[in-house]
Design a protein around this motif. Structure first.
Motif, PDB file in Angstrom:
ATOM      1  N   UNK A 312      51.901  52.398  42.685  1.00 49.02           N
ATOM      2  CA  UNK A 312      52.114  50.495  42.404  1.00 49.02           C
ATOM      3  C   UNK A 312      53.419  50.570  41.359  1.00 49.02           C
ATOM      4  N   UNK A 313      53.811  49.908  41.526  1.00 52.11           N
ATOM      5  CA  UNK A 313      55.276  49.903  41.170  1.00 52.11           C
ATOM      6  C   UNK A 313      55.513  48.947  39.778  1.00 52.11           C
ATOM      7  N   UNK A 314      56.395  49.448  39.087  1.00 48.15           N
ATOM      8  CA  UNK A 314      56.121  48.186  37.634  1.00 48.15           C
ATOM      9  C   UNK A 314      57.177  47.779  37.762  1.00 48.15           C
ATOM     10  N   UNK A 315      58.033  46.997  37.554  1.00 45.12           N
ATOM     11  CA  UNK A 315      59.062  46.115  37.866  1.00 45.12           C
ATOM     12  C   UNK A 315      59.364  45.378  35.895  1.00 45.12           C
ATOM     13  N   UNK A 342      51.939  48.662  47.964  1.00 42.35           N
ATOM     14  CA  UNK A 342      51.355  48.331  47.237  1.00 42.35           C
ATOM     15  C   UNK A 342      51.720  48.199  46.149  1.00 42.35           C
ATOM     16  N   UNK A 343      51.168  47.070  44.850  1.00 39.82           N
ATOM     17  CA  UNK A 343      51.014  46.336  44.096  1.00 39.82           C
ATOM     18  C   UNK A 343      51.778  46.573  43.502  1.00 39.82           C
ATOM     19  N   UNK A 344      52.031  45.292  42.826  1.00 37.79           N
ATOM     20  CA  UNK A 344      53.594  44.673  42.474  1.00 37.79           C
ATOM     21  C   UNK A 344      53.182  44.274  40.743  1.00 37.79           C
ATOM     22  N   UNK A 345      54.236  45.214  40.104  1.00 34.82           N
ATOM     23  CA  UNK A 345      53.900  44.546  38.713  1.00 34.82           C
ATOM     24  C   UNK A 345      55.260  44.215  38.253  1.00 34.82           C
ATOM     25  N   UNK A 346      55.282  42.823  37.892  1.00 33.92           N
ATOM     26  CA  UNK A 346      55.972  42.235  37.510  1.00 33.92           C
ATOM     27  C   UNK A 346      56.885  42.065  35.783  1.00 33.92           C
ATOM     28  N   UNK A 347      57.725  42.221  34.927  1.00 34.68           N
ATOM     29  CA  UNK A 347      57.484  42.452  33.356  1.00 34.68           C
ATOM     30  C   UNK A 347      59.249  41.512  33.332  1.00 34.68           C
ATOM     31  N   UNK A 366      51.581  38.713  46.549  1.00 38.17           N
ATOM     32  CA  UNK A 366      50.690  38.727  45.777  1.00 38.17           C
ATOM     33  C   UNK A 366      51.190  39.542  44.327  1.00 38.17           C
ATOM     34  N   UNK A 367      52.317  39.254  43.453  1.00 39.10           N
ATOM     35  CA  UNK A 367      53.333  39.531  42.406  1.00 39.10           C
ATOM     36  C   UNK A 367      52.076  39.453  41.009  1.00 39.10           C
ATOM     37  N   UNK A 368      52.192  40.950  40.371  1.00 38.86           N
ATOM     38  CA  UNK A 368      51.652  40.095  39.616  1.00 38.86           C
ATOM     39  C   UNK A 368      52.417  40.044  38.186  1.00 38.86           C
ATOM     40  N   UNK A 369      52.219  39.190  37.566  1.00 42.61           N
ATOM     41  CA  UNK A 369      53.249  39.082  36.843  1.00 42.61           C
ATOM     42  C   UNK A 369      52.574  38.952  35.448  1.00 42.61           C
TER      43      UNK A 369
END
Ligand code: GDP
Ligand code: MN
Length: 386
Positions: A312-315, A342-347, A366-369
């Protein structure tokens, strides 16, 4: 920056620290002729940026040139696995062919910067040859430490105190003091962050020699030392780290599953901490810099995802110098071009973060914000568990 044992020993010799006579060789034939020139029993030693070579089969004795060649044939090209290389090991490209010394006693001598006291600390022990961590945990009384005030330097009385602490025989006291003073001079003049001689060998014929040599340099000071910078061996370094440096990205590969992309070193450290807090390990440190442009974000994705451990990637970007909506567009563009799977989670926090959230949510990727950093870390950790 690390260097090889043979390079460290050349530097030792320049600073008046005795080392066994030796030559580096890249082929078995070169090892053969080196052993011939040395003209006595030799050791053939794998040159890789890792310790523990002896136990891993990378240090072999040879009593004649022919034997040196045979040992070099086995060592050059081998994948040497030691407790410092990790299970994947390191490919050996060179060997050091060195006069074999008859060792009576193996000692340990190291110098390192102690950040707590802002001093150089000399660490020495009469129990050398093995890992200093083991000596420290099993017989801490066998370790001598001496802190050196950088404004004054290593004073002769301190060097004598260390030599006495090592239980040096009387006739070797002067030689030991000389090694200590020269090693300290090398340490400061070349901007070293660590030097280690393990073993510092006392020979049967009463000499004291550096039988092994390890030096790490302060990368930030390399501009002052072009001769030392030239000793860099890119074969020994992580290819993705080299590539990142070429694009001015600060990237350090680690062993976890959460890839991180952050702007600012401090924020990157905090991001790594919070990932650990929620129960996973970061796959890397990555600072894309203040201006997280689309090209930099794309290159960063590319480097991050070349690590197959990343699940997973956390931005985590703070939009201060750069506006969040621009970062969001950059992330979308880069993710499309890189084909992120892979899932990308963005903050994103800061200027126009609300617009950025809309842009990300309405994209077909499909980004997760995330709402905040804690939420982002929790979601990233969860994503690696699926
Ligand atoms: P490391 O295992 O990577 O730390 O490599 P070292 O250079 O320390 O070599 C490992 C061990 O090999 C040393 O602790 C010594 O016991 C031994 N060794 C290395 N060179 C010589 C030598 O010239 N003579 C003898 N007798 N032993 C040596
Ligand atoms: Mn060693």
């Amino acid at each position: 920056m690390k260097i090889h044992e043979y390079q460290a020993k050349e530097l030792f010799a320049k600073f008046g620290i005795s080392v066994p006579q030796g030559e580096v060789a890249e082929t078995p034939e070169e090892a053969f002729s080196a052993a011939g020139r040395i003209g006595k029993k030799v050791v053939v030693k794998a040159q890789v940026h890792a310790g523990g070579r002896g136990k891993g089969g990378g240090v072999k004795m040879a009593s004649a040139s022919g034997e040196a060649k045979t040992e070099a044939e086995k060592i050059i090209g081998m994948n040497l696995v030691t407790h410092q290389t990790g299970p994947e090991g390191k490919l050996v490209r060179k060997v050091l062919v060195e006069e074999a010394i008859e060792i009576e006693n193996e000692l340990y001598l190291g110098m390192v910067i102690d950040r707590e006291t802002s001093c150089v600390v000399v660490i020495a022990s009469e129990e050398g040859g093995m890992e200093i961590e083991v000596v420290a945990s099993e017989s801490p009384e066998k370790i001598v430490k001496e802190f050196i005030d950088p404004a004054v330097g290593l004073r002769p009385f301190q060097a004598r105190k260390i030599a006495f602490g090592l239980n040096m025989p009387k006739e070797l006291l002067r030689g030991t003091v000389k090694i200590l003073l020269n090693l300290y001079r090398l340490f400061t003049e070349t901007d070293t962050s660590l030097v280690e001689i393990n073993p510092l060998a006392i020979t049967k014929d009463g000499r004291i020699l550096a039988a092994d040599a390890k030096i790490n340099f302060d990368n930030s000071a390399l501009v002052k030392h072009p001769d030392i910078a030239k000793l860099r061996d890119l074969n020994e370094e992580e290819p993705t780290e080299i590539e990142a440096a070429e694009h001015n990205l600060s990237y350090v590969k680690l062993s976890g599953k959460v890839g991180c992309m952050v702007n600012g070193a401090g924020l990157a450290m905090a991001t790594m901490d919070i990932i650990q807090h929620y129960g996973a390990m970061p796959a890397n440190f990555l600072d894309v810099g203040g201006a997280a442009s689309a090209e930099r974000v794309e290159k960063a994705f590319n480097i991050l995802l070349s690590d197959s451990n990343v699940k997973a990637v956390l931005i985590n970007i703070f939009g201060g110098i750069v506006r969040c909506d621009r970062v969001a567009n950059g992330v979308i563009e880069a993710a499309k071009r890189q084909g992120v799977s892979v899932p990308v989670i963005v903050r994103l926090a800061g200027t126009n973060s609300d617009i950025a959230a809309e842009i990300l949510q309405s994209s077909d990727l499909k980004f997760t914000v995330a709402e905040n950093l804690a939420d982002a870390a929790r979601k990233a950790v969860e994503a690696t568990e699926n």
